[in-house]
Design an enzyme around this catalytic site. Sequence first.
Site, PDB file in Angstrom:
ATOM      1  CB  VAL A 168      -0.957   0.018   1.219  1.00  0.00           C
ATOM      2  CG1 VAL A 168      -1.710   1.336   1.319  1.00  0.00           C
ATOM      3  CG2 VAL A 168      -1.940  -1.150   1.127  1.00  0.00           C
ATOM      4  CB  CYS A 169       2.875   2.779   2.687  1.00  0.00           C
ATOM      5  SG  CYS A 169       1.523   2.685   3.891  1.00  0.00           S
ATOM      6  CB  VAL A 170       6.122   0.875  -1.224  1.00  0.00           C
ATOM      7  CG1 VAL A 170       7.110   0.946  -2.380  1.00  0.00           C
ATOM      8  CG2 VAL A 170       6.844   1.027   0.107  1.00  0.00           C
TER       9      VAL A 170
END
Length: 190
Positions: free
Chosen positions: A101-103
């Site tokens: 998600v965050c990457v």
Amino acid sequence: MIDHQTGLSNGVNDQTQAEFKTNVCALADLGRVFNLPTIITASDPTGPNGPLMPEVLQRLPHAQVIHRPGEVNAWDNPEFAAAVRALGKKQLIIAGVSTEVCVAFPALAAQAEGFEVYAVIDSSSTWSKTVQDVAVARMAQAGIIPMAWVAVAGELLRDWRHEAGAAMAKVMGEGLPFYGNTIVSHYAKK
């Protein structure tokens, strides 16, 4: 550096906590040694994701820090996306928690805008090896380049005689303990 937060980092399970912390610190050290413009962002650091890892902030005291109020995809935060664009760089190195998600989300969004995106996988992490593998496959299939911090270091340094050679040897020594004393003692003298 996206969401390297204490609460999120507690859930890391695709590598050991010690490996993860070492890899994140090494990537942050690369930013410092090579004077890379660095933007650190956190999603609601007062909530369960927790504050930013102090080790990251200690290594990058001059980095721009952007606290997002709730956007899951950091690229959806106008301040973060504008800060990245304002750097005027075509290449973007991304790491974060969680990888899927965050990457992946901001990497895909930045790539759609024309950035050449490198995802530093060992300085990113998630809840299981399977989730990590799927995230890396998704990004690679989309043209995002998966890397490890050591490869980033090699591409930035290119030659141990570079003015950053001795400092890079120290980072390598801390990040790769099995190799560290040898490389530090050899290149620190040059």
